[in-house]
Motif scaffolding. Structure first.
Motif, short mmCIF file in Angstrom:
data_model
loop_
_atom_site.label_atom_id
_atom_site.label_comp_id
_atom_site.label_asym_id
_atom_site.label_seq_id
_atom_site.Cartn_x
_atom_site.Cartn_y
_atom_site.Cartn_z
N ASP A 171 23.67 41.11 41.79
CA ASP A 171 24.63 40.00 40.84
C ASP A 171 25.68 40.89 39.95
OD1 ASP A 171 22.86 37.73 42.00
OD2 ASP A 171 21.65 38.16 40.06
N ASP A 172 25.31 41.92 39.74
CA ASP A 172 26.30 42.72 39.03
C ASP A 172 27.48 43.04 39.93
OD1 ASP A 172 24.55 43.40 36.62
OD2 ASP A 172 23.60 44.80 37.72
N VAL A 173 27.27 43.37 40.96
CA VAL A 173 28.17 43.58 42.02
C VAL A 173 29.10 42.16 42.23
CG1 VAL A 173 28.89 44.25 44.31
CG2 VAL A 173 27.37 45.65 42.91
N ARG A 174 28.34 41.22 42.35
CA ARG A 174 29.06 39.81 42.41
C ARG A 174 29.99 39.65 41.59
NH1 ARG A 174 23.77 37.09 45.29
NH2 ARG A 174 24.28 37.64 47.51
N LEU B 273 31.59 41.60 39.42
CA LEU B 273 32.68 42.32 39.60
C LEU B 273 33.57 41.84 40.84
CD1 LEU B 273 33.37 45.49 38.55
CD2 LEU B 273 32.35 46.22 40.78
N ILE B 274 32.92 41.50 41.70
CA ILE B 274 33.82 40.86 42.81
C ILE B 274 34.65 39.79 42.25
CG2 ILE B 274 33.91 39.68 45.16
CD1 ILE B 274 31.42 41.89 45.84
N GLU B 275 33.99 38.83 41.43
CA GLU B 275 34.47 37.84 40.98
C GLU B 275 35.66 37.83 40.05
OE1 GLU B 275 35.58 33.92 40.71
OE2 GLU B 275 33.88 34.70 41.98
N PHE B 276 35.31 38.87 39.30
CA PHE B 276 36.55 39.51 38.32
C PHE B 276 37.73 40.02 39.16
CE2 PHE B 276 37.93 42.56 35.23
CZ PHE B 276 38.52 41.86 34.26
N SER B 277 37.31 40.69 40.23
CA SER B 277 38.42 41.25 40.97
C SER B 277 39.45 40.11 41.61
CB SER B 277 37.95 42.31 42.14
OG SER B 277 37.27 41.43 43.12
N ARG B 278 39.03 38.95 41.79
CA ARG B 278 39.93 37.96 42.42
C ARG B 278 41.29 37.81 41.38
NH1 ARG B 278 36.52 34.82 45.98
NH2 ARG B 278 34.23 35.65 45.80
N TYR B 279 40.98 38.03 40.35
CA TYR B 279 42.43 37.94 39.35
C TYR B 279 43.24 39.16 39.24
CZ TYR B 279 39.06 33.95 38.20
OH TYR B 279 38.41 33.19 38.15
N GLY B 280 44.36 39.17 39.37
CA GLY B 280 45.19 40.33 39.49
C GLY B 280 45.25 40.98 37.92
N PRO B 281 45.92 42.18 37.88
CA PRO B 281 45.73 43.02 36.72
C PRO B 281 46.59 42.10 35.67
CG PRO B 281 46.90 43.99 38.29
CD PRO B 281 46.50 42.77 38.96
N THR B 282 46.36 42.40 34.46
CA THR B 282 46.96 41.50 33.25
C THR B 282 48.15 42.41 32.76
OG1 THR B 282 44.72 40.80 32.89
CG2 THR B 282 46.48 40.70 30.88
N PHE C 6 25.37 47.27 47.74
CA PHE C 6 26.53 47.99 48.39
C PHE C 6 27.05 46.79 49.54
CE2 PHE C 6 24.76 52.10 47.21
CZ PHE C 6 26.00 52.90 46.86
N ASN C 7 26.06 46.17 50.19
CA ASN C 7 26.58 45.24 51.27
C ASN C 7 27.60 44.02 50.64
OD1 ASN C 7 25.07 46.29 53.20
ND2 ASN C 7 23.19 44.95 52.88
N ALA C 8 27.11 43.75 49.32
CA ALA C 8 28.14 42.73 48.81
C ALA C 8 29.33 43.59 48.44
CB ALA C 8 27.26 42.33 47.49
N LEU C 9 29.60 44.60 48.01
CA LEU C 9 30.88 45.19 47.80
C LEU C 9 31.62 45.51 49.18
CD1 LEU C 9 32.33 46.74 45.44
CD2 LEU C 9 30.85 48.69 45.78
N LEU C 10 31.00 45.68 50.08
CA LEU C 10 31.60 46.17 51.33
C LEU C 10 32.88 45.61 51.77
CD1 LEU C 10 31.44 48.41 53.30
CD2 LEU C 10 29.80 47.20 54.85
N LYS C 11 32.55 43.74 51.70
CA LYS C 11 33.85 43.16 52.28
C LYS C 11 35.02 43.31 51.49
CE LYS C 11 35.64 39.64 54.62
NZ LYS C 11 36.27 39.90 55.67
N THR C 12 34.86 43.46 50.07
CA THR C 12 35.89 43.69 49.14
C THR C 12 36.38 45.05 49.00
OG1 THR C 12 34.87 41.98 47.39
CG2 THR C 12 36.73 43.58 46.49
#
Length: 172
Positions: A104-107, A109-118, A138-144
């Motif tokens: 859930d912590d990595v998910r 992070l992945i959700e937050f990564s969808r938005y470009g830098p401010t 790790f598996n959740a992080l792999l695709k990103t």
């Protein structure tokens, strides 16, 4: 936090590649890859405790996001370098994987990564103690990690590389 009340290790933490001791080859390699615009999606720094993995990660983040363009020209005077030094930059997140180990912590992070830098060129995630992430994380992080947006960079730090899946290592 006032500079006089900081722990010695933080008060005297190197702030640029020239300040590093014993890491000349690493520093030159990273600087050359940035100058050649061959910036990897992810870096993995490994080594014994206290060798400077997180320090180098912060220097890389500053170098990539410095508004003055070239490392060692800024001297921490631009707003991005100053904010990264003070751990207050909105686009550079330092995460301690020892306390955020789950999927859930990595998910999140992945959700937050969808938005470009401010306010900078890159959004950078520095994940310290990355070996502490669960297998599911790790598996959740792999695709990103395999197909990140151009603005997203990962910097991992660990002293136990054997605990990191080979699929993650191969992407760094």
């Amino acid at each position: 936090m006032n500079n006089n009340s900081k722990v010695l290790a933080l008060k005297y933490r190197p702030q640029k590649f020239d300040d590093l001791i014993g890491q000349k080859v690493v520093a030159e390699t990273i600087i050359n890859s940035i100058k050649a615009n061959k910036i990897p999606n992810a870096y993995l720094f490994t080594g014994i405790r206290g060798i400077g993995k997180t320090t180098i990660a912060r220097i890389v983040a500053k170098t990539l996001n410095c508004t003055n363009g070239e490392e060692n020209k800024c001297q921490d005077k631009c707003s991005n370098c100053e904010a990264i030094t003070n751990s207050s930059h909105i686009d550079v997140l330092e995460i301690d994987a020892a306390s955020k180990t789950g999927v859930d912590d990595v998910r999140e992070l992945i959700e937050f990564s969808r938005y470009g830098p401010t306010s900078s060129k890159y959004k950078i995630f520095i994940i310290d103690e990355v070996h502490m992430l669960s297998k599911q994380a790790f598996n959740a992080l792999l695709k990103t990690l395999e197909e990140p947006p151009a603005y997203l960079k990962f910097i991992f730090a660990t002293n136990e590389i054997k605990k990191i899946p080979i699929t993650v290592i191969s992407r760094c």
